[in-house]
Design an enzyme around this catalytic site. Structure first.
Site, PDB file in Angstrom:
ATOM      1  CE  LYS A 145     -11.359  -1.125  -8.573  1.00 45.03           C
ATOM      2  NZ  LYS A 145     -10.293  -0.947  -9.530  1.00 45.03           N
ATOM      3  CG  ASN A 189     -11.569  -1.135  -4.554  1.00 44.85           C
ATOM      4  OD1 ASN A 189     -10.552  -1.816  -4.418  1.00 44.85           O
ATOM      5  ND2 ASN A 189     -11.605  -0.048  -5.314  1.00 44.85           N
ATOM      6  CG  ASP A 217      -8.508   1.300  -3.089  1.00 47.77           C
ATOM      7  OD1 ASP A 217      -7.846   2.245  -2.618  1.00 47.77           O
ATOM      8  OD2 ASP A 217      -8.304   0.824  -4.219  1.00 47.77           O
TER       9      ASP A 217
HETATM   10  N1  LIG Z   1      -8.396  -6.222   4.734  1.00 48.57           N
HETATM   11  C1  LIG Z   1      -8.208  -7.030   3.702  1.00 48.57           C
HETATM   12  N2  LIG Z   1      -8.493  -8.345   3.805  1.00 48.57           N
HETATM   13  C2  LIG Z   1      -8.315  -9.184   2.759  1.00 48.57           C
HETATM   14  N3  LIG Z   1      -7.836  -8.791   1.560  1.00 48.57           N
HETATM   15  C3  LIG Z   1      -7.529  -7.502   1.384  1.00 48.57           C
HETATM   16  C4  LIG Z   1      -7.686  -6.547   2.437  1.00 48.57           C
HETATM   17  N4  LIG Z   1      -7.321  -5.333   1.972  1.00 48.57           N
HETATM   18  C5  LIG Z   1      -6.941  -5.520   0.708  1.00 48.57           C
HETATM   19  N5  LIG Z   1      -7.050  -6.819   0.336  1.00 48.57           N
HETATM   20  C6  LIG Z   1      -6.750  -7.391  -0.985  1.00 48.57           C
HETATM   21  O1  LIG Z   1      -5.663  -6.691  -1.559  1.00 48.57           O
HETATM   22  C7  LIG Z   1      -6.066  -6.048  -2.778  1.00 48.57           C
HETATM   23  C8  LIG Z   1      -5.326  -4.733  -2.931  1.00 48.57           C
HETATM   24  O2  LIG Z   1      -5.651  -3.872  -1.849  1.00 48.57           O
HETATM   25  P1  LIG Z   1      -5.963  -2.331  -2.080  1.00 48.57           P
HETATM   26  O3  LIG Z   1      -7.094  -2.185  -3.055  1.00 48.57           O
HETATM   27  O4  LIG Z   1      -6.114  -1.689  -0.756  1.00 48.57           O
HETATM   28  O5  LIG Z   1      -4.607  -1.897  -2.742  1.00 48.57           O
HETATM   29  P2  LIG Z   1      -4.271  -0.649  -3.671  1.00 48.57           P
HETATM   30  O6  LIG Z   1      -2.810  -0.720  -3.985  1.00 48.57           O
HETATM   31  O7  LIG Z   1      -4.827   0.573  -3.006  1.00 48.57           O
HETATM   32  O8  LIG Z   1      -5.122  -1.031  -4.931  1.00 48.57           O
HETATM   33  P3  LIG Z   1      -5.699  -0.180  -6.128  1.00 48.57           P
HETATM   34  O9  LIG Z   1      -4.951  -0.665  -7.312  1.00 48.57           O
HETATM   35  O10 LIG Z   1      -7.170  -0.612  -6.161  1.00 48.57           O
HETATM   36  O11 LIG Z   1      -5.527   1.260  -5.782  1.00 48.57           O
HETATM   37  C9  LIG Z   1      -7.576  -5.916  -2.656  1.00 48.57           C
HETATM   38  O12 LIG Z   1      -8.184  -5.809  -3.913  1.00 48.57           O
HETATM   39  C10 LIG Z   1      -7.923  -7.211  -1.932  1.00 48.57           C
HETATM   40  O13 LIG Z   1      -7.923  -8.305  -2.818  1.00 48.57           O
END
Ligand SMILES: Nc1ncnc2c1ncn2[C@@H]1O[C@H](COP(=O)(O)OP(=O)(O)OP(=O)(O)O)[C@@H](O)[C@H]1O
Length: 443
Positions: free
Chosen positions: A177, A180, A193
């Site tokens: 999406k 991600n 993600d």
């Molecule tokens: N490598 C990166 N560089 C820049 N921003 C990032 C990076 N990784 C994550 N983010 C930001 O942080 C947000 C959250 O990261 P991520 O989706 O890995 O967390 P999550 O807790 O697994 O979220 P979800 O609720 O989707 O499971 C992402 O949507 C993005 O905006």
């Protein structure tokens, strides 16, 4: 209390370097291989959070916060995902976190956000990723309202390449999406993600054992991008990712996801009946591609050869050419200038075509500058502290008065009748600068 101690032990085991995979470490021989013992490529370091300078929050997930950090001793920049151990335990997300850590460690593709190292303290787990400075594709769509087909085609082709890789090694992402899909500073897409992935039969990917409390019940993914058969039976195939990609493409081109409605119930109803309406401005090629991607899940039988078909149609829709350098420049500009930091230097009606932090080279010294090319056209630089007095115009509006000489991908010279300015671009975009500047001069 007991739970948190249990988690610490469990996660310490998972995040620690133990020993290379052995047959004994493979718990199940049927279906996915699940293990808790192997050597991590992204090492577990003994760092503490005090080793880093904390910058702005890049994003917030359902159980994490991602912060831009700079390592104090090396100056290296990372996106640091910070997860509270207590919260992860209470939310039954231990397996999700372990899965993401272990799966990312085994992936190797330029279109996948790279995990570099992990560390932990008594309260939190930390995962350091390469920082994707362009933010989420979602924000890009929100900022612009919608994305032109040429640009969308470029993103989709890059994502299809990643999906082809993932499906080829037996992994289904399950949460494609725009949130991600992250953008690098030079406009490429990185898929992020990997907490919801599922393996297909015969995969070589090792997975951690799943906790019983985390395996049953609801579907994985995000409601708006989930195909009908997942809503009906919770089955997962690689076609789920194609469906989600079709929804993502629709959202890029229109600004909203295709089945959006006022309630989740209405949205599910629309998904189940595949009730989709295409705006009049969608090209036939874009509609075809979305139709193909959304059709693919009906029988849950999409194979890798179908991906090749999508790749062909992705490169065909919007225009018949491959992404051009001018197109990249526009993309770069939209990434580099989106926060309007340089707005105060522009005249009314003037907009940025390309902007980037570079080194301006002199004979013996160099200084950091922000080089900005606008549609007026004008080429000027300012120092990064943004003081007006230091604004220097290199070129303004004289079509014959400018040329750019590229020495190598990171060095170029801008020649005007009055002066010669040399620049070093660490992002290696010298050719982009040449095309963008000379493209405007010859218009
Ligand atoms: N490598 C990166 N560089 C820049 N921003 C990032 C990076 N990784 C994550 N983010 C930001 O942080 C947000 C959250 O990261 P991520 O989706 O890995 O967390 P999550 O807790 O697994 O979220 P979800 O609720 O989707 O499971 C992402 O949507 C993005 O905006």
């Amino acid at each position: 209390m007991t739970v948190v101690r249990g988690l610490e032990e469990e996660l310490t085991n998972e995040f620690e370097e133990v020993r290379p995979p052995t047959l004994r470490s493979v718990v199940s021989c049927n279906g996915p291989r699940r293990t808790s013992n192997f050597t991590f490529r992204a090492p577990q370091e003994n760092f503490t959070i005090d080793d880093f300078e904390l910058g702005p929050v890049l994003g917030v997930g359902s159980f994490s916060k991602v912060v831009r950090v700079k390592k104090k001793d090396t100056g290296n920049v990372y996106a640091l995902k910070i997860m509270d151990k207590d919260f992860i335990t209470k939310q039954h997300k231990v397996s999700h976190v372990k899965q993401e850590r272990i799966v990312l460690d085994q992936l190797n593709h330029p279109g996948i956000v790279q995990l570099l190292f992990t560390f932990q303290d008594s309260n939190s787990l930390y995962m350091a990723f390469e920082a994707c400075e362009g933010g989420e594709l979602f924000d890009q769509i929100t900022r612009k309202g919608r994305i032109f087909e040429d640009e969308a085609r470029f993103y989709i082709a890059e994502i299809i390449d990643v999906l082809e890789y993932l499906h080829g090694i037996g992994l289904i992402h399950r949460d494609i999406k725009p949130e991600n899909l992250l953008l690098t500073a030079n406009g490429h897409v990185k898929v992020a993600d990997f907490g919801s992935v599922k393996v297909t039969e015969g995969t070589r990917i090792l997975l951690p054992p799943l906790a019983a409390s985390e395996t049953t019940g609801s579907f994985e993914g995000t409601a708006a991008y989930v195909p009908p058969e997942v809503l009906n039976t919770s089955t997962t195939t690689i076609a789920n990712d194609h469906w989600a990609l079709g929804c993502t493409l629709y959202q890029m081109l229109s600004g909203t996801s295709p089945f959006q409605d006022s309630s989740e119930w209405l949205m599910f109803k629309k998904i189940k009946s595949r009730d989709i309406k295409f705006p009049v401005y969608f090209s036939d090629e874009a509609i075809d591609l979305i139709d193909n991607l959304l059709d693919s899940t009906g029988e849950s039988k999409k194979s890798n050869s179908d991906v090749a078909l999508f790749k062909t149609s992705a490169s065909g829709f919007g225009s018949n050419t491959t992404p051009s350098l001018e197109f990249h420049s526009v993309l770069l500009a939209s990434v580099d200038s989106f926060d309007s930091r340089w707005q105060e230097f522009l005249e009314p009606g003037e907009s940025i075509v390309l902007a980037s932090k570079l080194k301006k080279l002199r004979l013996l010294t160099s200084k950091k500058v922000q080089l900005i090319l606008t549609n007026k056209p004008r080429l000027f630089y300012v120092n990064p502290s943004k003081s007006m007095e230091n604004m220097k115009i290199i070129w303004s509006d004289n079509p014959n008065g400018i040329s750019v000489q590229v020495l190598n991908p990171s060095h170029f010279k801008v020649c005007t009748p009055m002066k010669l300015s040399s620049f070093e671009d660490k992002k290696q975009l010298a050719w982009h600068w040449k095309r963008a500047i000379e493209g405007l001069a010859n218009h």
